[in-house]
Design a protein around this motif. Structure first.
Motif, short mmCIF file in Angstrom:
data_model
loop_
_atom_site.label_atom_id
_atom_site.label_comp_id
_atom_site.label_asym_id
_atom_site.label_seq_id
_atom_site.Cartn_x
_atom_site.Cartn_y
_atom_site.Cartn_z
N ILE A 174 0.84 -1.19 0.00
CA ILE A 174 0.00 0.00 0.00
C ILE A 174 0.88 1.25 0.00
CG2 ILE A 174 -1.82 1.25 1.21
CD1 ILE A 174 -2.67 -1.40 -0.05
N SER A 175 1.97 1.19 0.73
CA SER A 175 2.91 2.32 0.75
C SER A 175 3.41 2.63 -0.65
CB SER A 175 4.07 2.00 1.69
OG SER A 175 5.08 2.98 1.59
N PHE A 176 3.82 1.60 -1.39
CA PHE A 176 4.30 1.77 -2.75
C PHE A 176 3.22 2.41 -3.63
CE2 PHE A 176 4.40 -0.31 -7.02
CZ PHE A 176 5.47 0.40 -7.55
N ARG A 178 3.67 -1.07 -10.66
CA ARG A 178 2.38 -0.59 -10.14
C ARG A 178 1.23 -1.27 -10.86
NH1 ARG A 178 -1.37 1.97 -12.51
NH2 ARG A 178 -2.89 3.30 -11.42
N GLY A 179 1.31 -1.34 -12.20
CA GLY A 179 0.24 -1.96 -12.98
C GLY A 179 0.07 -3.42 -12.66
N GLN A 180 1.18 -4.13 -12.45
CA GLN A 180 1.10 -5.55 -12.12
C GLN A 180 0.38 -5.76 -10.78
OE1 GLN A 180 5.26 -6.50 -12.25
NE2 GLN A 180 5.22 -7.08 -14.43
N ILE A 181 0.70 -4.92 -9.81
CA ILE A 181 0.06 -5.06 -8.48
C ILE A 181 -1.43 -4.76 -8.59
CG2 ILE A 181 -0.09 -4.06 -6.17
CD1 ILE A 181 2.95 -3.65 -6.31
N LEU A 218 0.54 14.82 -8.51
CA LEU A 218 1.44 15.93 -8.85
C LEU A 218 1.55 16.15 -10.35
CD1 LEU A 218 3.50 17.96 -7.54
CD2 LEU A 218 5.26 16.26 -8.08
N LEU A 219 1.63 15.06 -11.11
CA LEU A 219 1.94 15.16 -12.53
C LEU A 219 0.75 14.98 -13.45
CD1 LEU A 219 5.15 12.93 -12.44
CD2 LEU A 219 5.08 15.43 -12.45
N GLY A 220 -0.32 14.40 -12.94
CA GLY A 220 -1.45 14.04 -13.78
C GLY A 220 -2.39 15.20 -14.05
N GLU A 221 -3.40 14.92 -14.84
CA GLU A 221 -4.45 15.89 -15.14
C GLU A 221 -5.78 15.26 -14.74
OE1 GLU A 221 -4.19 16.71 -19.27
OE2 GLU A 221 -2.24 17.72 -19.13
N SER A 222 -6.75 16.12 -14.48
CA SER A 222 -8.06 15.61 -14.07
C SER A 222 -8.68 14.73 -15.14
CB SER A 222 -9.00 16.78 -13.76
OG SER A 222 -9.12 17.63 -14.88
N SER A 223 -8.28 14.94 -16.40
CA SER A 223 -8.85 14.14 -17.49
C SER A 223 -8.14 12.81 -17.68
CB SER A 223 -8.77 14.94 -18.80
OG SER A 223 -7.43 15.26 -19.11
N ASP A 224 -7.01 12.61 -17.00
CA ASP A 224 -6.28 11.35 -17.14
C ASP A 224 -7.13 10.20 -16.61
OD1 ASP A 224 -4.06 12.35 -18.33
OD2 ASP A 224 -2.90 12.55 -16.48
N ASN A 225 -7.22 9.14 -17.38
CA ASN A 225 -7.96 7.96 -16.98
C ASN A 225 -6.95 6.86 -16.69
OD1 ASN A 225 -9.49 5.70 -16.69
ND2 ASN A 225 -10.49 5.81 -18.70
N LEU A 226 -6.92 6.43 -15.44
CA LEU A 226 -5.93 5.41 -15.05
C LEU A 226 -6.52 4.02 -15.12
CD1 LEU A 226 -4.15 7.29 -12.17
CD2 LEU A 226 -3.35 6.93 -14.50
N GLY A 227 -7.53 3.82 -15.95
CA GLY A 227 -8.11 2.50 -16.12
C GLY A 227 -7.19 1.58 -16.89
N ARG A 228 -7.58 0.32 -16.98
CA ARG A 228 -6.71 -0.69 -17.56
C ARG A 228 -6.35 -0.41 -19.02
NH1 ARG A 228 -6.89 -6.79 -16.03
NH2 ARG A 228 -5.31 -7.63 -17.39
N ASN A 229 -7.32 0.02 -19.80
CA ASN A 229 -7.08 0.16 -21.23
C ASN A 229 -6.18 1.34 -21.58
OD1 ASN A 229 -8.69 -2.03 -21.75
ND2 ASN A 229 -10.57 -0.81 -21.91
N SER A 230 -6.04 2.29 -20.68
CA SER A 230 -5.26 3.48 -21.02
C SER A 230 -4.01 3.63 -20.16
CB SER A 230 -6.13 4.73 -20.87
OG SER A 230 -6.56 4.86 -19.54
N ASP A 231 -3.66 2.60 -19.41
CA ASP A 231 -2.50 2.70 -18.53
C ASP A 231 -1.24 3.09 -19.28
OD1 ASP A 231 -3.43 2.43 -16.03
OD2 ASP A 231 -2.73 0.39 -15.70
N ARG A 232 -1.04 2.50 -20.45
CA ARG A 232 0.19 2.76 -21.18
C ARG A 232 0.28 4.22 -21.61
NH1 ARG A 232 2.44 -0.13 -26.73
NH2 ARG A 232 4.40 1.04 -26.79
N GLY A 233 -0.85 4.75 -22.12
CA GLY A 233 -0.85 6.13 -22.54
C GLY A 233 -0.63 7.09 -21.40
N VAL A 234 -1.26 6.82 -20.27
CA VAL A 234 -1.09 7.68 -19.10
C VAL A 234 0.34 7.59 -18.59
CG1 VAL A 234 -1.76 8.03 -16.70
CG2 VAL A 234 -3.51 7.62 -18.44
#
Length: 439
Positions: A328-330, A389-392, A340-356
């Motif tokens: 959880i710490s990681f 992170r994605g693997q976890i 810090l680096l993202g945008e509100s429009s960033d989607n961290l779902g499975r299909n867009s992980d690579r793009g984000v």
């Protein structure tokens, strides 16, 4: 601030009047009246959006406690039927009305700093709302402090409430405006906890404090209380601290490698009239001086557009540092990077992980890198951490098992710290104040 409607005032008086007085003059509110009171108080803003049923009930019980000893010990029945009770009942009702109408009001929250030695003075004022206090400072003693309760009610309260489990004498005192300190999850403790995290990170990034490792103190021996005190002095509550946070705070020590004291009696040297602080009062002055460049950052509201991402990331960094679950710490460090680096429009779902990940790695690289080769190295570093992170997240793993995972956690901690430090440096570029990064 807002005024209660008359129906709300009537509900307060009815609830008090229908309290039962039982054996030994114990006051017991009527459950139905208590429920109706909370419902009516919370029916109107701002109380309905900031208080809970429990907060309202707690205020009623606190006022009822003020009546103890003022009712005949052998009386039983309703409070409204006590002989000559009208004036006292009106006073208690008025106190409650005034309390609700005074909200939001100022509260002081005290977090223990057990690793900090005596600062030789009552207080180091870092900002208008954040200070370090010493209840055992060298120019007075506890008896004198307690005797000054009219002028120093907060210090006197702390002194009187010392126990073996809270034997520390230094506290970070944080002033916040809120609605209730009756719950650890309430707005007062939440606001103060956020400011504590900003203070802690700033103390580390400015090299004012450092984290010393110690092995001789068991975690069970750490003081585990946070104290929240109403500024008017009629409400004080204690809460246990999460053990990871208590351990983290206990390790904070003045960074004697970077603190300097201005000594006007010293001959000018290569450092001017500066030397290493030796006495507690000199350490206090050195801490205050080192912190002076950060007063503006700490004092600026969290929702200020230039600060909101930085302060959110700081909170995730401290959460990651104090979480005893390594996985959880990681993930908390990773969320901090996204904040810090993202945008509100960033989607961290499975299909867009690579793009984000690509967008975040680019922003990270350009934030910290000065040359193309540095940026490419930083991109690679970021992608490596985010692959794990994605693997976890997607494989629903619950433990960091391999040595590479422990390294990934440590790396994400360092990455987030350095990125936040860089963003703070960017904010302060006009003052040319630069902070060192972790190595």
């Amino acid at each position: 601030m807002a005024d209660l409607d008359q129906y709300q005032k009537n509900a307060i008086q009815n609830c008090l009047a229908h309290c039962r007085i039982e054996q030994n003059a114990t006051l017991v509110p009527d459950a139905e009246q208590l429920t109706q009171l909370a419902k009516k108080i919370l029916a109107k803003s701002p109380w309905g959006g900031n208080l809970s049923n429990y907060d309202v009930w707690s205020l009623i019980f606190e006022q009822l406690n003020q009546l103890q000893g003022k009712i005949p010990i052998d009386y039983s029945g309703l409070l409204k039927d006590v002989p000559d009770i009208t004036e006292l009942l009106d006073e208690v009702t008025s106190n409650l009305v005034q309390h609700f109408e005074s909200l939001p009001r100022s509260f002081f929250v005290f977090f223990p700093l057990t690793g900090l030695p005596s600062i030789g003075t009552k207080e180091i004022a870092l900002t208008d709302d954040i200070g370090i206090i010493d209840t055992n400072f060298t120019d007075t003693n506890e008896e004198q402090l307690a005797a000054q309760s009219d002028n120093e009610p907060l210090l006197a309260t702390l002194l009187k409430r010392k126990t073996s489990s809270t034997s520390d004498n230094r506290y970070v005192r944080i002033k916040v405006r809120g609605y209730s300190c009756t719950q650890r999850e309430g707005d007062v403790i939440s606001l103060a906890s956020a400011q504590l995290k900003h203070f802690v990170f700033t103390s580390l990034v400015t090299s004012t404090f450092t984290q010393e490792s110690f092995t001789g103190l068991a975690r069970t021996e750490l003081p585990m209380l946070v104290s929240a005190t109403d500024s008017i002095g009629d409400s004080t509550h204690d809460y246990p601290i999460q053990s990871g946070l208590a351990f983290f705070l206990a390790r904070l020590q003045p960074n004697m490698q970077s603190l300097y004291f201005h000594d006007p009696q010293m001959k000018t040297t290569v450092l001017g009239a500066f030397r290493k602080p030796e006495l507690p009062i000199e350490i206090a002055e050195a801490i205050c001086t080192q912190f002076s460049s950060s007063q503006g950052f700490l004092s600026t509201p969290r929702d200020e557009p230039n600060n909101v991402r930085i302060k959110a990331a700081i909170e995730w960094w401290v959460d990651g540092m104090t979480n005893e679950n390594q996985t959880i710490s990681f993930l908390q460090f990773c969320i901090g990077l996204e904040a810090l680096l993202g945008e509100s429009s960033d989607n961290l779902g499975r299909n867009s992980d690579r793009g984000v990940t690509e967008r975040l790695s680019d922003r990270y690289a350009y934030l910290l890198g000065n040359t193309q080769s540095e940026r490419e190295s930083l991109r690679k570093e970021f992608r490596t951490v985010y692959i794990r992170r994605g693997q976890i997240v997607h494989q629903r793993e619950t433990h960091l098992r391999r040595s590479e995972d422990v390294k990934a956690r440590s790396k994400s901690q360092q990455m987030l710290f350095n990125a936040i430090a860089k963003e703070i440096n960017n904010l302060k570029k006009a003052q040319k104040i630069q902070y060192a990064t972790l190595t």
